[in-house]
Design a protein around this motif. Structure first.
Motif, PDB file in Angstrom:
ATOM      1  N   VAL A   1       4.979  -4.354 -17.459  1.00  0.00           N
ATOM      2  CA  VAL A   1       4.666  -5.344 -16.426  1.00  0.00           C
ATOM      3  C   VAL A   1       4.907  -4.712 -15.060  1.00  0.00           C
ATOM      4  CG1 VAL A   1       5.148  -7.374 -17.845  1.00  0.00           C
ATOM      5  CG2 VAL A   1       6.957  -6.424 -16.420  1.00  0.00           C
ATOM      6  N   GLU A   2       4.069  -5.110 -14.135  1.00  0.00           N
ATOM      7  CA  GLU A   2       4.162  -4.612 -12.760  1.00  0.00           C
ATOM      8  C   GLU A   2       4.135  -5.807 -11.826  1.00  0.00           C
ATOM      9  OE1 GLU A   2       1.767  -1.198 -10.486  1.00  0.00           O
ATOM     10  OE2 GLU A   2       0.541  -2.973 -10.845  1.00  0.00           O
ATOM     11  N   ARG A   3       5.111  -5.869 -10.931  1.00  0.00           N
ATOM     12  CA  ARG A   3       5.119  -6.909  -9.906  1.00  0.00           C
ATOM     13  C   ARG A   3       5.440  -6.294  -8.558  1.00  0.00           C
ATOM     14  NH1 ARG A   3       5.500 -12.351 -11.096  1.00  0.00           N
ATOM     15  NH2 ARG A   3       5.036 -12.465  -8.857  1.00  0.00           N
ATOM     16  N   HIS A   4       4.732  -6.738  -7.519  1.00  0.00           N
ATOM     17  CA  HIS A   4       5.037  -6.326  -6.159  1.00  0.00           C
ATOM     18  C   HIS A   4       6.402  -6.862  -5.755  1.00  0.00           C
ATOM     19  CE1 HIS A   4       0.989  -4.820  -4.758  1.00  0.00           C
ATOM     20  NE2 HIS A   4       0.701  -5.352  -5.935  1.00  0.00           N
ATOM     21  N   VAL A   5       7.122  -6.077  -4.959  1.00  0.00           N
ATOM     22  CA  VAL A   5       8.444  -6.491  -4.491  1.00  0.00           C
ATOM     23  C   VAL A   5       8.524  -6.340  -2.978  1.00  0.00           C
ATOM     24  CG1 VAL A   5       9.574  -5.925  -6.668  1.00  0.00           C
ATOM     25  CG2 VAL A   5       9.431  -4.181  -4.876  1.00  0.00           C
ATOM     26  N   THR A   6       9.411  -7.098  -2.380  1.00  0.00           N
ATOM     27  CA  THR A   6       9.603  -7.064  -0.928  1.00  0.00           C
ATOM     28  C   THR A   6      11.054  -7.405  -0.614  1.00  0.00           C
ATOM     29  OG1 THR A   6       8.836  -7.940   1.203  1.00  0.00           O
ATOM     30  CG2 THR A   6       8.958  -9.501  -0.629  1.00  0.00           C
ATOM     31  N   LEU A   7      11.468  -7.071   0.594  1.00  0.00           N
ATOM     32  CA  LEU A   7      12.784  -7.502   1.068  1.00  0.00           C
ATOM     33  C   LEU A   7      12.680  -8.786   1.875  1.00  0.00           C
ATOM     34  CD1 LEU A   7      14.331  -4.066   2.174  1.00  0.00           C
ATOM     35  CD2 LEU A   7      14.651  -5.304   0.013  1.00  0.00           C
ATOM     36  N   ASP A   8      11.455  -9.129   2.284  1.00  0.00           N
ATOM     37  CA  ASP A   8      11.271 -10.331   3.118  1.00  0.00           C
ATOM     38  C   ASP A   8       9.807 -10.776   3.027  1.00  0.00           C
ATOM     39  OD1 ASP A   8      10.999 -12.242   5.143  1.00  0.00           O
ATOM     40  OD2 ASP A   8      12.343 -11.163   6.514  1.00  0.00           O
ATOM     41  N   LYS A   9       9.576 -11.952   2.485  1.00  0.00           N
ATOM     42  CA  LYS A   9       8.205 -12.432   2.290  1.00  0.00           C
ATOM     43  C   LYS A   9       7.497 -12.764   3.605  1.00  0.00           C
ATOM     44  CE  LYS A   9       8.871 -14.255  -2.359  1.00  0.00           C
ATOM     45  NZ  LYS A   9       8.427 -15.228  -3.359  1.00  0.00           N
ATOM     46  N   THR A  10       8.244 -12.833   4.701  1.00  0.00           N
ATOM     47  CA  THR A  10       7.627 -13.170   5.995  1.00  0.00           C
ATOM     48  C   THR A  10       7.186 -11.918   6.760  1.00  0.00           C
ATOM     49  OG1 THR A  10       9.708 -13.159   7.267  1.00  0.00           O
ATOM     50  CG2 THR A  10       9.101 -15.207   6.141  1.00  0.00           C
ATOM     51  N   TRP A  11       7.455 -10.745   6.234  1.00  0.00           N
ATOM     52  CA  TRP A  11       7.069  -9.518   6.923  1.00  0.00           C
ATOM     53  C   TRP A  11       5.545  -9.386   7.014  1.00  0.00           C
ATOM     54  CZ3 TRP A  11      10.705  -5.221   4.523  1.00  0.00           C
ATOM     55  CH2 TRP A  11      11.953  -5.291   5.166  1.00  0.00           C
ATOM     56  N   LYS A  12       5.133  -8.569   7.956  1.00  0.00           N
ATOM     57  CA  LYS A  12       3.711  -8.299   8.150  1.00  0.00           C
ATOM     58  C   LYS A  12       3.142  -7.580   6.938  1.00  0.00           C
ATOM     59  CE  LYS A  12       2.442  -6.787  12.226  1.00  0.00           C
ATOM     60  NZ  LYS A  12       2.110  -5.882  13.367  1.00  0.00           N
TER      61      LYS A  12
ATOM     62  N   LYS B   1      -3.748 -10.359  11.608  1.00  0.00           N
ATOM     63  CA  LYS B   1      -2.333 -10.569  11.958  1.00  0.00           C
ATOM     64  C   LYS B   1      -1.435  -9.535  11.273  1.00  0.00           C
ATOM     65  CE  LYS B   1      -1.474 -13.826   8.166  1.00  0.00           C
ATOM     66  NZ  LYS B   1      -0.992 -15.181   7.787  1.00  0.00           N
ATOM     67  N   ASN B   2      -1.959  -8.885  10.240  1.00  0.00           N
ATOM     68  CA  ASN B   2      -1.184  -7.883   9.514  1.00  0.00           C
ATOM     69  C   ASN B   2      -1.401  -6.466  10.029  1.00  0.00           C
ATOM     70  OD1 ASN B   2      -0.070  -9.736   7.578  1.00  0.00           O
ATOM     71  ND2 ASN B   2      -2.077  -9.817   6.591  1.00  0.00           N
ATOM     72  N   SER B   3      -2.165  -6.325  11.098  1.00  0.00           N
ATOM     73  CA  SER B   3      -2.544  -5.003  11.570  1.00  0.00           C
ATOM     74  C   SER B   3      -1.374  -4.263  12.208  1.00  0.00           C
ATOM     75  CB  SER B   3      -3.679  -5.120  12.591  1.00  0.00           C
ATOM     76  OG  SER B   3      -3.967  -3.855  13.141  1.00  0.00           O
ATOM     77  N   TRP B   4      -1.308  -2.961  11.925  1.00  0.00           N
ATOM     78  CA  TRP B   4      -0.344  -2.067  12.562  1.00  0.00           C
ATOM     79  C   TRP B   4      -1.034  -1.124  13.555  1.00  0.00           C
ATOM     80  CZ3 TRP B   4       4.795  -2.656  11.991  1.00  0.00           C
ATOM     81  CH2 TRP B   4       5.276  -3.396  10.887  1.00  0.00           C
ATOM     82  N   GLY B   5      -2.294  -1.380  13.861  1.00  0.00           N
ATOM     83  CA  GLY B   5      -2.980  -0.501  14.800  1.00  0.00           C
ATOM     84  C   GLY B   5      -4.305  -1.099  15.249  1.00  0.00           C
ATOM     85  N   ARG B   6      -4.912  -0.478  16.256  1.00  0.00           N
ATOM     86  CA  ARG B   6      -6.156  -1.005  16.824  1.00  0.00           C
ATOM     87  C   ARG B   6      -7.284  -0.909  15.815  1.00  0.00           C
ATOM     88  NH1 ARG B   6     -10.733   0.589  19.600  1.00  0.00           N
ATOM     89  NH2 ARG B   6     -10.260   2.783  19.141  1.00  0.00           N
ATOM     90  N   THR B   7      -7.377   0.190  15.098  1.00  0.00           N
ATOM     91  CA  THR B   7      -8.418   0.374  14.082  1.00  0.00           C
ATOM     92  C   THR B   7      -7.791   0.323  12.691  1.00  0.00           C
ATOM     93  OG1 THR B   7      -8.199   2.768  13.979  1.00  0.00           O
ATOM     94  CG2 THR B   7      -9.691   1.858  15.657  1.00  0.00           C
TER      95      THR B   7
END
Length: 359
Positions: A235-246, A74-80
């Protein structure tokens, strides 16, 4: 005292220096350079020290079959899988553009070099330090090549054993003294039971001459704060603008409000750590003056009496007399003045009593 070194120009880590906070943008930018810029600005606005990406030269990181396999997630951005990764990978020119933007914004910029050719490129654009992702931590030829370049390094330790981390330490240390190791568990999102913060203490014992840190993939900020309280210097933490994004990282990432709270909370924890020296502080004096207990006469005591314990007790008294903790020192000493029952036992009325004044 753990080793201190300059990780970025003018920014020391280790020792008593503030924890270095990395906002890991990774590939949460969706392959869109404008989103990537927004995330750099977000990291700066939230108070992070560094905005970090992940750079790969795909043909050097993956073999052909890995790139050609179908990718139906579901997270894919391409066929392969190769199509998917190419969508998320910025070009060299785009990396230079992002680096320039970060400089304009006023935040340090770097990336994990996900293969040796990516490290060559990052060295070429003069990033302040190399980040070694957990997937390359046991890649010893890569570690040696990267360490030999002489830039500071931060090495994550997901999926590794202590035996491997000892080898990592020895390999990097031989070529480069300026590096830190981060405790990390490679699961997204990470459950609390799998964080294993106690490894921080083990790393501090095993590698006492380098800073130790934490790379977290858990939800929320509490565990990362605990890591800082345990001595994490990075410390390192992942960040996002929207947790629902692909993308599989978004769920384990912090949105801007969480990153802001994390940074503010880390700085608060740092203020609270103190010196480790236990003494009465100036801020405690009002409470001590109001409620601190001291020795009083339990009975009427005449001048010349040799004190016994049953003549004395401890109360909140006015004026404040001999400190409560010194009551046993008074036993066997002679009083120089008459005292009524419930009078404060003042230092000057006890012969031979001497106590240094407290703050």
């Amino acid at each position: 005292m753990p080793l201190k070194f300059e990780l970025c120009p003018g920014r020391m880590i280790g020792g008593s220096n503030p924890c270095f906070i990395i906002a890991e943008i990774g590939q949460n930018h969706q392959g869109d350079i404008e989103i990537a810029k927004k995330m750099i600005k977000m990291a700066k606005d939230c108070g992070a020290d560094c905005a970090k990406f992940q750079k790969s030269e795909l043909e050097h990181k993956f073999n052909k079959r890995a790139l050609e396999r179908l990718y139906t997630s579901k997270n894919s951005w391409g066929r392969t899988y190769g199509d998917h990764k190419r969508h998320l990978e910025f070009s060299h020119e785009q990396y230079r553009e992002l680096q320039k933007y970060a400089e304009e914004v006023g935040i340090f910029f770097t990336a994990s070099g996900m293969d040796e050719m990516a490290v060559e490129f990052l060295d070429e654009i003069n990033v302040p330090f190399f980040k070694v992702g957990s997937g390359d931590t046991n890649n010893f030829p890569y570690l040696k090549t990267t360490a030999e370049k002489g830039r500071p390094m931060i090495v994550s330790s997901g999926m590794q054993s202590m035996e491997t981390m000892r080898r990592v330490y020895q390999t990097v240390k031989e070529h480069n003294p300026n590096f830190a190791i981060l405790q990390c568990t490679s699961a997204y999102p990470l459950e609390a039971e799998d964080v294993n913060l106690r490894v921080l203490a083990e790393y501090q014992k095993e590698f006492p001459d380098i800073p130790i840190g934490y790379s977290g993939h858990e939800s929320g900020i509490s565990i990362t704060l605990a890591a800082v309280a345990m001595g994490a210097k990075v410390v390192e933490r992942h960040v996002t603008l929207d947790k629902t994004w692909k993308g599989s990282d978004h769920e384990a990432s912090l949105v801007p409000s969480e990153l802001t709270e994390l940074v503010c909370s880390i700085r608060l924890v740092e203020r609270a750590m103190g010196t480790g020296i236990k003494t009465m502080l100036p801020c405690e004096k009002p409470c001590h003056d109001k409620l601190g207990k001291s020795v009083v006469a339990k009975v009427k005591i005449s001048r010349g009496t040799v004190l016994t314990l049953d003549m004395l007790t401890v109360k909140v008294a006015e004026p404040m007399g001999v400190a409560a903790e010194d009551i046993f020192q008074l036993v066997g000493k002679t009083v120089k003045e008459d005292m009524e029952e419930d009078d404060s036992v003042l230092p000057e009325v006890v012969e031979g009593y001497c106590k240094k004044r407290k703050c």
